[in-house]
Design a protein around this motif. Sequence first.
Motif, PDB file in Angstrom:
ATOM      1  N   ASN A  36       1.894   9.309  12.016  1.00 54.22           N
ATOM      2  CA  ASN A  36       0.831   9.590  11.050  1.00 54.22           C
ATOM      3  C   ASN A  36       1.270  10.751  10.158  1.00 54.22           C
ATOM      4  O   ASN A  36       1.525  11.861  10.634  1.00 54.22           O
ATOM      5  CB  ASN A  36      -0.470   9.941  11.758  1.00 54.22           C
ATOM      6  N   PHE A  37       1.400  10.526   8.871  1.00 58.64           N
ATOM      7  CA  PHE A  37       1.707  11.566   7.881  1.00 58.64           C
ATOM      8  C   PHE A  37       0.437  11.822   7.088  1.00 58.64           C
ATOM      9  O   PHE A  37      -0.084  10.917   6.431  1.00 58.64           O
ATOM     10  CB  PHE A  37       2.836  11.105   6.951  1.00 58.64           C
ATOM     11  N   VAL A  38      -0.039  13.042   7.192  1.00 59.31           N
ATOM     12  CA  VAL A  38      -1.309  13.406   6.548  1.00 59.31           C
ATOM     13  C   VAL A  38      -1.011  14.344   5.400  1.00 59.31           C
ATOM     14  O   VAL A  38      -0.253  15.310   5.544  1.00 59.31           O
ATOM     15  CB  VAL A  38      -2.265  14.070   7.561  1.00 59.31           C
ATOM     16  N   GLY A  39      -1.630  14.098   4.298  1.00 59.80           N
ATOM     17  CA  GLY A  39      -1.461  14.975   3.146  1.00 59.80           C
ATOM     18  C   GLY A  39      -1.303  14.176   1.890  1.00 59.80           C
ATOM     19  O   GLY A  39      -0.767  13.060   1.884  1.00 59.80           O
ATOM     20  N   ALA A  40      -1.783  14.776   0.812  1.00 60.80           N
ATOM     21  CA  ALA A  40      -1.684  14.090  -0.473  1.00 60.80           C
ATOM     22  C   ALA A  40      -0.225  14.008  -0.914  1.00 60.80           C
ATOM     23  O   ALA A  40       0.549  14.939  -0.716  1.00 60.80           O
ATOM     24  CB  ALA A  40      -2.514  14.853  -1.512  1.00 60.80           C
ATOM     25  N   GLY A  41       0.137  12.839  -1.492  1.00 62.70           N
ATOM     26  CA  GLY A  41       1.478  12.667  -2.034  1.00 62.70           C
ATOM     27  C   GLY A  41       2.529  12.334  -1.011  1.00 62.70           C
ATOM     28  O   GLY A  41       3.726  12.422  -1.299  1.00 62.70           O
ATOM     29  N   VAL A  42       2.152  11.940   0.251  1.00 64.86           N
ATOM     30  CA  VAL A  42       3.127  11.601   1.281  1.00 64.86           C
ATOM     31  C   VAL A  42       3.299  10.076   1.294  1.00 64.86           C
ATOM     32  O   VAL A  42       2.324   9.333   1.390  1.00 64.86           O
ATOM     33  CB  VAL A  42       2.674  12.099   2.659  1.00 64.86           C
ATOM     34  N   ALA A  43       4.580   9.611   1.190  1.00 67.30           N
ATOM     35  CA  ALA A  43       4.862   8.162   1.185  1.00 67.30           C
ATOM     36  C   ALA A  43       5.996   7.873   2.158  1.00 67.30           C
ATOM     37  O   ALA A  43       6.940   8.644   2.267  1.00 67.30           O
ATOM     38  CB  ALA A  43       5.241   7.692  -0.216  1.00 67.30           C
ATOM     39  N   VAL A  44       5.869   6.728   2.909  1.00 71.78           N
ATOM     40  CA  VAL A  44       6.877   6.321   3.893  1.00 71.78           C
ATOM     41  C   VAL A  44       7.366   4.917   3.519  1.00 71.78           C
ATOM     42  O   VAL A  44       6.562   3.992   3.363  1.00 71.78           O
ATOM     43  CB  VAL A  44       6.293   6.326   5.311  1.00 71.78           C
ATOM     44  N   THR A  45       8.674   4.770   3.414  1.00 73.12           N
ATOM     45  CA  THR A  45       9.265   3.458   3.061  1.00 73.12           C
ATOM     46  C   THR A  45      10.458   3.195   3.951  1.00 73.12           C
ATOM     47  O   THR A  45      11.073   4.112   4.495  1.00 73.12           O
ATOM     48  CB  THR A  45       9.711   3.432   1.590  1.00 73.12           C
ATOM     49  N   ASP A  46      10.759   1.869   4.105  1.00 76.04           N
ATOM     50  CA  ASP A  46      11.930   1.475   4.895  1.00 76.04           C
ATOM     51  C   ASP A  46      13.210   1.689   4.101  1.00 76.04           C
ATOM     52  O   ASP A  46      13.226   1.598   2.868  1.00 76.04           O
ATOM     53  CB  ASP A  46      11.832   0.005   5.281  1.00 76.04           C
ATOM     54  N   ASP A  47      14.239   2.000   4.872  1.00 76.88           N
ATOM     55  CA  ASP A  47      15.573   2.119   4.278  1.00 76.88           C
ATOM     56  C   ASP A  47      16.503   1.235   5.103  1.00 76.88           C
ATOM     57  O   ASP A  47      17.250   1.702   5.981  1.00 76.88           O
ATOM     58  CB  ASP A  47      16.045   3.572   4.319  1.00 76.88           C
ATOM     59  N   PRO A  48      16.431  -0.122   4.873  1.00 77.96           N
ATOM     60  CA  PRO A  48      17.220  -1.059   5.688  1.00 77.96           C
ATOM     61  C   PRO A  48      18.709  -0.827   5.586  1.00 77.96           C
ATOM     62  O   PRO A  48      19.455  -1.005   6.541  1.00 77.96           O
ATOM     63  CB  PRO A  48      16.828  -2.427   5.124  1.00 77.96           C
ATOM     64  N   THR A  49      19.115  -0.377   4.405  1.00 80.74           N
ATOM     65  CA  THR A  49      20.564  -0.193   4.207  1.00 80.74           C
ATOM     66  C   THR A  49      21.116   0.827   5.194  1.00 80.74           C
ATOM     67  O   THR A  49      22.186   0.660   5.778  1.00 80.74           O
ATOM     68  CB  THR A  49      20.857   0.253   2.769  1.00 80.74           C
TER      69      THR A  49
END
Length: 376
Positions: free
Chosen positions: A12-25
């Motif tokens: 859980n990432f809390v806070g404005a402007g926090v984004a989580v994305t996959d990096d398959p490479t």
Amino acid sequence: MGALVGTRPRLNFVGAGVAVTDDPTNDGVIVTIGGGGVTDHGALTGLLDDDHTQYPLIAGRAGGQIIYGGTLTTQSLQLQGNAADATGAVILGSKLRMAAATANVIEDSGAAARVTIATASPHVVLTGDCKIGVAASHHSIGSTIGPDPTTTLMVRQGAVDSGYSMGIQVQSQGSIPGLNTGDQAIGLAGVPSIGIATAAATAQADALNFYTALVSGITATGIEQKGVVLYPVRSVSFSGTVALAAGLYLNSPNLVASTSSVWTLVVGLDILNQGHARVQTAYGVRVRALSLATVAMQPFRDEGSTAGDAHGNRYRSNTQFGSLTGAFGGGDGVIGLANAPTVPTTNPAAGGVLYAQAGALKWRGSAGTVTTIAPA
């Protein structure tokens, strides 16, 4: 690792402007935290809120504040004018007051108490050697006005308390060390060094100048006014023998001067005219009646001077012997000799006795012969 975000344990990432994305490479996850928020301290809200009471509030705190230097009894608080050196001053913009009677001491750099301040008398106590002022400085003690620019130290006479008042009192504090052979103790000493201009024609240099000035008291009577009062003898617990006690002791001239200097006249005791239009009776010198001395009582004692016409005693005024009432017959420069209350009955060892009896002038010699020099 190696699994997609949706299949991994949840973070859980809390806070404005926090984004989580996959990096398959790279078989990983990228978490991006945006800038956002306040980055300028001045843009923060609530800066004027006094919610950090553990810190001094420079602008002032409601109800006042106390600043401590340390947490142990041997620690202290030090204030300094600047960070460069100790030449800067700590300037107080308000009056300084001691917080408690137990914290009423000002110490020197060696932790020795030098100034003690109290609400009860004595209100200020100075400890150690004191020096007041520098050359050409002026000081005033006990006065409501500033110091006189012609006076180094001005002391205002205190109000009369219990019928007694003194401007300056010099006394010992407790039991002072005793004097040994050849020692000298001086209660009040003054050696003013007064420069005289080369071309000065007339000038006056006084080592001690005292007078009492009476004011008001329009209907007052029986007042005694004295310039200087000296006691030749005073003892509290002394049990020895004093060889000499003098109320006024005039020493011999102490001259360390060039051989060309000259003192035209030296007077041990110089009494000016004591008469005035408002003075009814004036005495140049008065010696009260002497009594109780066990060996000798001599109102005046002249122990001699160099022989010759230029020396000895001089009396210009009429002089009366044997009475306090003058009887000069209207003469000037004469001697009055009252009738002797008791005529001599024994012979003087040497010389003779001159006296008046029933108005006649008589002489009794050492052999017992009484000669009438002049009849009545």
